[in-house]
Design a protein around this motif. Structure first.
Motif, short mmCIF file in Angstrom:
data_model
loop_
_atom_site.label_atom_id
_atom_site.label_comp_id
_atom_site.label_asym_id
_atom_site.label_seq_id
_atom_site.Cartn_x
_atom_site.Cartn_y
_atom_site.Cartn_z
N TRP A 109 22.24 52.24 40.92
CA TRP A 109 23.68 52.26 41.21
C TRP A 109 24.23 50.86 40.99
O TRP A 109 23.64 49.85 41.41
N PHE A 110 25.39 50.79 40.32
CA PHE A 110 26.02 49.52 39.98
C PHE A 110 27.48 49.51 40.43
O PHE A 110 28.14 50.55 40.42
N VAL A 111 27.95 48.33 40.80
CA VAL A 111 29.36 48.12 41.12
C VAL A 111 30.01 47.41 39.94
O VAL A 111 29.48 46.40 39.45
N ARG A 112 31.14 47.92 39.48
CA ARG A 112 31.86 47.27 38.38
C ARG A 112 32.54 46.01 38.91
O ARG A 112 33.27 46.05 39.89
N CYS A 113 32.32 44.91 38.22
CA CYS A 113 32.82 43.63 38.75
C CYS A 113 33.78 42.89 37.84
O CYS A 113 34.47 41.98 38.31
N GLN A 114 33.85 43.23 36.54
CA GLN A 114 34.65 42.40 35.63
C GLN A 114 36.13 42.41 36.00
O GLN A 114 36.74 41.34 36.14
N GLU A 115 36.70 43.60 36.15
CA GLU A 115 38.14 43.67 36.46
C GLU A 115 38.43 43.02 37.81
O GLU A 115 39.41 42.28 37.97
N LEU A 116 37.56 43.27 38.76
CA LEU A 116 37.79 42.72 40.09
C LEU A 116 37.50 41.23 40.12
O LEU A 116 38.12 40.48 40.88
N GLY A 117 36.56 40.80 39.27
CA GLY A 117 36.33 39.36 39.14
C GLY A 117 37.56 38.65 38.62
O GLY A 117 37.90 37.56 39.07
N ALA A 118 38.24 39.29 37.69
CA ALA A 118 39.48 38.71 37.17
C ALA A 118 40.53 38.62 38.27
O ALA A 118 41.30 37.65 38.35
N ARG A 119 40.56 39.62 39.15
CA ARG A 119 41.51 39.58 40.27
C ARG A 119 41.16 38.46 41.24
O ARG A 119 42.05 37.78 41.78
N ALA A 120 39.87 38.25 41.47
CA ALA A 120 39.46 37.16 42.35
C ALA A 120 39.83 35.81 41.77
O ALA A 120 40.27 34.90 42.47
N ALA A 121 39.65 35.68 40.44
CA ALA A 121 40.04 34.43 39.79
C ALA A 121 41.55 34.22 39.88
O ALA A 121 42.02 33.10 40.13
N GLN A 122 42.31 35.30 39.70
CA GLN A 122 43.75 35.22 39.77
C GLN A 122 44.23 34.87 41.17
O GLN A 122 45.22 34.16 41.35
N ALA A 123 43.51 35.35 42.17
CA ALA A 123 43.89 35.06 43.56
C ALA A 123 43.87 33.56 43.82
O ALA A 123 44.73 33.01 44.51
N VAL A 124 42.88 32.86 43.26
CA VAL A 124 42.80 31.41 43.42
C VAL A 124 43.84 30.72 42.56
O VAL A 124 44.50 29.76 42.97
N GLU A 125 43.99 31.22 41.33
CA GLU A 125 44.95 30.61 40.40
C GLU A 125 46.37 30.67 40.95
O GLU A 125 47.16 29.73 40.80
N SER A 126 46.71 31.79 41.58
CA SER A 126 48.07 31.97 42.08
C SER A 126 48.31 31.28 43.42
O SER A 126 49.45 31.15 43.86
N GLY A 127 47.24 30.87 44.06
CA GLY A 127 47.38 30.23 45.36
C GLY A 127 47.28 31.19 46.53
O GLY A 127 47.36 30.78 47.69
N ALA A 128 47.09 32.50 46.24
CA ALA A 128 46.94 33.46 47.33
C ALA A 128 45.67 33.19 48.12
O ALA A 128 45.61 33.44 49.33
N LEU A 129 44.65 32.70 47.45
CA LEU A 129 43.41 32.30 48.11
C LEU A 129 43.19 30.83 47.82
O LEU A 129 43.16 30.42 46.66
N GLU A 130 43.06 30.04 48.87
CA GLU A 130 42.88 28.59 48.72
C GLU A 130 41.44 28.21 49.00
O GLU A 130 40.89 28.58 50.04
N LEU A 131 40.82 27.52 48.07
CA LEU A 131 39.47 27.02 48.26
C LEU A 131 39.54 25.57 48.71
O LEU A 131 40.29 24.77 48.15
#
Length: 945
Positions: A363-385
């Motif tokens: 069993w596998f979890v698809r990660c590419q599309e959601l990985g892009a969302r995670a990257a966008q979350a940081v890029e947009s400032g919604a998630l701050e590292l």
């Protein structure tokens, strides 16, 4: 000491309650292990943040718990069963084995909680949970079903990282890519002899139809030769251009293999020709897919060769088979050489075995599309590292993310809620029919809809595999509060919008995965994620049991003898070679064991590093230094309590208006410290806080104010302000310290006299945290700036005393300035100047007036001079000889530095700094010697009288 968890429930009644919430979960540690210093850093940071928010009046939730650690726990219990009963896991039923695991967990699983309590972690212990609890099981099943229904989870046959020792798939994070410079021998589990790696074997593949023609292939994995289905070359490689489209003979089986061209082949590596083994290499699997090649699986789950290899290899350990294959190639005249070859070898971090890549239906979890969302979350400032330099790694990781294999071939863990419909296939397909359901009844209803048959007539077999441990540990913050149920706690601490879709849950998991190997702490759900440093030893090495540098925080807290440390190593699971290395390292690092340092000292030392920067190199000596700081605070409070006396009544802080400049200065320093601590907590940079607290307690309070106030307290009548100032410094100073040193702060704060009215907090852990605003009426930056001139004068006085070696004498001092403002500064602090400078009376010499004859002189600035009485206090002749000896020693050092020319720029900078320091010191000695000579000349000797 009062329990913080009980106090938290009363906090809404406290006057500083804000109505805001602050929530965190502890990154759940493995139940099998124990906490090390890296965990202690996480706890120290999280607990400091939690305690600060609690004292600020926020409603705080900090959830404790542990991870079931599927692979590690199962391995520990299997070893125990074999050691105690001589029983293997497969001799028991799955249910019997799981009962043994739960039994072990109940016996041994409490050690981490004990360590957390020893570290002073103010967790909400009544919420403690475990990732195999019933509530967690419900959450895991729900998440799996939602992800499947959303199309984000699927079953497929793909190459996975496989540990033959564990007989399970493992994650990318559990694969240690070990670089090898060339030939390297390794001892591997289950293999009777050491195995050589870092070698390139050249093998000839004869060209079909041309007796003397061959293509030489280079490989580091000759044991996979039986699985080869083609040979590939680069289309532009002229060495093989004439053979494009030809057939080659397999060197072992003689079967025909195509010679294919692919631009992924690197013509300058090895021979420029590579064998293609799609069933055992990720790169070959991609290449094979491009050319429509069918894979051949020749290595089994247990690491032996399969029946596809033929009777002569079937059942052999793969690395034993390697040697047999090499011999066969030599016998057939197809072996073309062996050479050193730098390579990267994938090692299973759990077992030490070489990782194999096997084709498995998982069993596998698809990660590419959601990985892009995670990257966008940081890029947009919604998630701050925090710190921000992690953003680059975050973006890189998500741009290269692959799908996540979540199947594990274990018994201990959350069993996958998927069912095989026996002897049925999906409509229009020959693939197995799998259904997913929260219960078997739900799965049966879905199967009936898919097959068109009554559910009662269908046979369902549940997937025997369990889920990757991180699947459930990533759900930990939500499951701990009751998700998927909409509980009041979820509504209060987490916005439900984050939990409504499987994709949002997965976004959290992907973030969790990317932080593996890096300690993660912070408020959830997403807003800011705080990434702290990795703790290394003082030599910069990563903590490793095999190196002997992994320390139990309790050993630093309570102290431990070397013999006990060595016994812990022997009781561990190191092999004989690792044990010798680790024991030797311990004897070198801790020849006398580890001294008792205490919890507060450990926490303070960990937080004092710039945790948001690079790796943290920690030594026990640093923790010991923090212990000395604790002792200094203890002694300061003992002095203050003695000065206050039994009848002291504290004055409200807002009513305290200091009347003396010295009192006003220390209260201003207290207010400044509160400002710095507030800034540090808001920035999550605890080293700012530790620096501010250390400077206030050690320098501002102990070294300056307490010393300056001692003679004032002996005045009769005693002035009323100093005791009130002492109380305010102790009260606010301890509250500022409490998030970092909870035990010491609580113990001393409880000894302070209570304020009138009985409104004091029951514990310092819920007392109001001092803020820049609450102490702002005391802050006088201009006064602090003026007093810095006084401190410079104190340092000059002490230096002058040292030059003339006045150890016990208290000489009179005169200060002179041509600037009226500067003269006024000194005038306001004459008494503390004398006290801090260890001098007698300090007076002012009017501008233009000559200094008394025979007094030593030192400049304070371009406009100020200092004069110190020497006559009758020093013997010039004796001191001249002492000065001469000191000068000779310093001159020798200076000459050595002048003759040395360092090669590095940094060393030259340090040399120049040392040269300047020595030259300045020599100048002072020359001046002192000249002055002493003048004294001798002015005073006739006894023989002349």
């Amino acid at each position: 000491m009062k329990s913080p968890r009980n106090l938290v429930k009363r906090k809404t009644k406290l006057p500083q309650a804000t109505g805001e919430t602050f929530s965190m979960c502890i990154p759940p540690p493995n139940v099998t292990g124990s906490l090390h210093i890296g965990h202690a850093l996480t706890v120290a940071i999280q607990d400091a943040l939690v305690r600060w928010h609690r004292m600020c009046g926020d409603q705080v939730l900090w959830v404790p718990g542990s991870d079931h650690a599927g692979i590690a726990t199962q391995a520990v219990v299997e070893k125990r069963l074999w050691k105690e009963r001589g029983v293997r896991r497969h001799e028991l039923s799955r249910e019997e084995f799981l009962r043994e695991v739960w039994k072990w967990k109940e016996e041994k699983g409490g050690e981490i909680s004990e360590q957390l309590q020893a570290l002073g972690a103010s967790l909400d212990w009544d919420r403690e949970c475990f990732t195999m609890d019933a509530g967690s099981s419900v959450a895991v099943t729900e998440a799996f079903v939602r992800l499947y229904e959303a199309g984000l989870l699927y079953r497929s046959q793909q190459l996975v990282n496989w540990s033959c020792t564990l007989r399970s798939a493992i994650s990318d994070i559990e694969v240690e890519n070990r670089p090898l410079p060339g030939r390297t021998e390794l001892r591997l589990p289950g293999c009777p002899t050491p195995v050589s790696f870092g070698l390139l074997v050249s093998v000839a593949f004869p060209v079909d139809g041309e007796p003397d023609a061959e293509v030489v292939v280079g490989t580091t994995r000759p044991e996979t030769l039986p699985g080869d289905v083609a040979v590939a070359v680069h289309p532009d490689d002229s060495r093989h251009a004439h053979l494009h489209g030809r057939q080659l003979r397999h060197p072992l089986t003689g079967q025909l293999l195509p010679l294919i061209t692919d631009s992924a082949v690197q013509p300058h590596v090895g021979t420029g020709a590579v064998k293609v083994t799609p069933a055992h290499s990720p790169a070959d699997a991609e290449l094979g897919a491009r050319h429509g090649l069918s894979p051949l699986s020749v290595i089994a789950e247990d690491g032996t060769m399969t029946s596809l290899c033929g009777d002569w290899l079937q059942g052999l350990h793969r690395f034993v088979a390697r040697e047999k294959i090499m011999s066969a190639l030599t016998e057939r005249g197809l072996f073309r050489g062996l050479q050193n070859h730098p390579m990267v070898l994938p090692i299973c971090s759990r077992s030490g075995d070489v990782v194999e890549y096997l084709l498995k239906s998982q069993w596998f979890v698809r990660c590419q599309e959601l990985g892009a969302r995670a990257a966008q979350a940081v890029e947009s400032g919604a998630l701050e590292l925090s710190p921000s330099f992690h953003q680059k790694n975050w973006q890189h990781w998500f741009s290269h993310i692959g799908d996540w294999c979540v199947s594990r071939q274990l018994w201990w863990g959350h069993r996958i809620p998927a069912y095989l419909v026996v002897e049925e296939h999906t409509k229009g397909d020959k693939e197995d029919c799998w259904v997913v359901g929260r219960t078997e009844a739900e799965a049966r209803r879905i199967a009936a809809e898919l097959t068109g048959k009554p559910g009662a007539e269908l046979t369902l077999q549940r997937d025997p595999d369990v889920l990757d441990t991180w699947f459930s540990s990533a759900l930990f913050p939500f499951a701990a509060l009751g998700w998927p149920q909409e509980t009041p706690d979820l509504a209060r601490f987490y916005p439900l919008s984050l939990l409504e879709t499987g994709s949002d849950l997965l976004l959290f998991w992907v973030g969790r995965m990317v932080m593996l190997g890096t300690q993660l702490t912070g408020q959830l759900p997403f807003s800011k994620v705080l990434l702290h440093s990795m703790v290394r030893d003082r030599q910069g090495r990563k903590m490793s049991k095999s190196l002997g540098n992994v320390l139990d925080p309790r050993d630093i807290i309570s102290g431990v003898e070397l013999q006990v440390l060595q016994a812990k190593l022997r009781d561990g699971n190191l092999d004989a070679t690792e044990l010798v290395t680790a024991a030797a390292a311990q004897r070198k690092d801790f020849p006398h064991g580890i001294p008792e340092c205490g919890t507060d000292a450990l926490r303070f030392a960990l937080c004092s590093h710039g945790a948001l920067g690079g790796d943290l190199h920690l030594s026990v000596s640093e923790v010991l230094s923090s212990r000395h700081f604790c002792n200094k605070i203890w002694n300061a409070l003992r002095f203050i309590l003695n000065a206050l006396g039994e009848r002291f009544i504290p004055q409200p802080a807002e009513e305290l208006v200091p009347s003396s400049p010295m009192d006003a200065w220390v209260l201003s320093r207290l207010a400044h410290t509160a400002q710095e601590c507030e800034r540090g907590f808001l920035a999550r940079e605890l080293s700012l806080i530790t620096h501010a607290l250390h400077h206030f307690w050690l320098h501002s309070l102990c070294d300056v104010y307490l010393e300056a106030v001692k003679p004032v307290l002996s005045h009769s009548p005693r002035p009323p302000d100093p005791p009130q100032v002492l109380f305010s410094c102790a009260d606010a100073g301890l509250r500022l310290l409490a998030p970092l040193m909870p035990f010491l702060a609580e113990e001393l704060w409880q000894r302070l006299p209570p304020r009138p009215g009985g409104n004091s907090a029951p514990s310092i852990s819920v007392a109001p945290y001092p803020t820049a605003r609450s102490l702002g009426h005391w802050h006088q930056p201009e006064l602090e700036q003026r007093f810095s001139r006084v401190q410079e004068a104190v340092q000059a006085l002490r230096a002058l005393r040292a030059t003339y070696q006045l150890t016990k004498a208290r000489p009179r001092v005169l200060l002179q300035s041509s600037e009226p403002g500067e003269q006024g500064i000194f005038e306001a602090f004459l008494e503390p100047l004398g006290t801090l400078g260890h001098c007698g009376a300090v007076g002012l010499l009017p501008p233009g007036v000559a200094a008394p004859s025979g007094w030593a002189q030192a400049p304070l600035s371009d406009t100020a001079q200092m004069y110190m009485e020497l006559q009758g206090l020093v013997d010039p002749q004796t001191h001249l000889s002492l000065l001469a000896a000191r000068r000779h020693k310093l001159q020798k050092q200076l000459d050595g530095l002048m003759a040395w020319t360092p090669s590095e720029e940094e060393a030259e900078t340090k040399r120049q700094q040392r040269l300047s320091s020595l030259q300045l010191e020599l100048s002072k000695l020359d001046k002192a010697a000249s002055h002493l000579q003048q004294l001798m000349d002015a005073c006739p000797s006894a023989g002349e009288l």
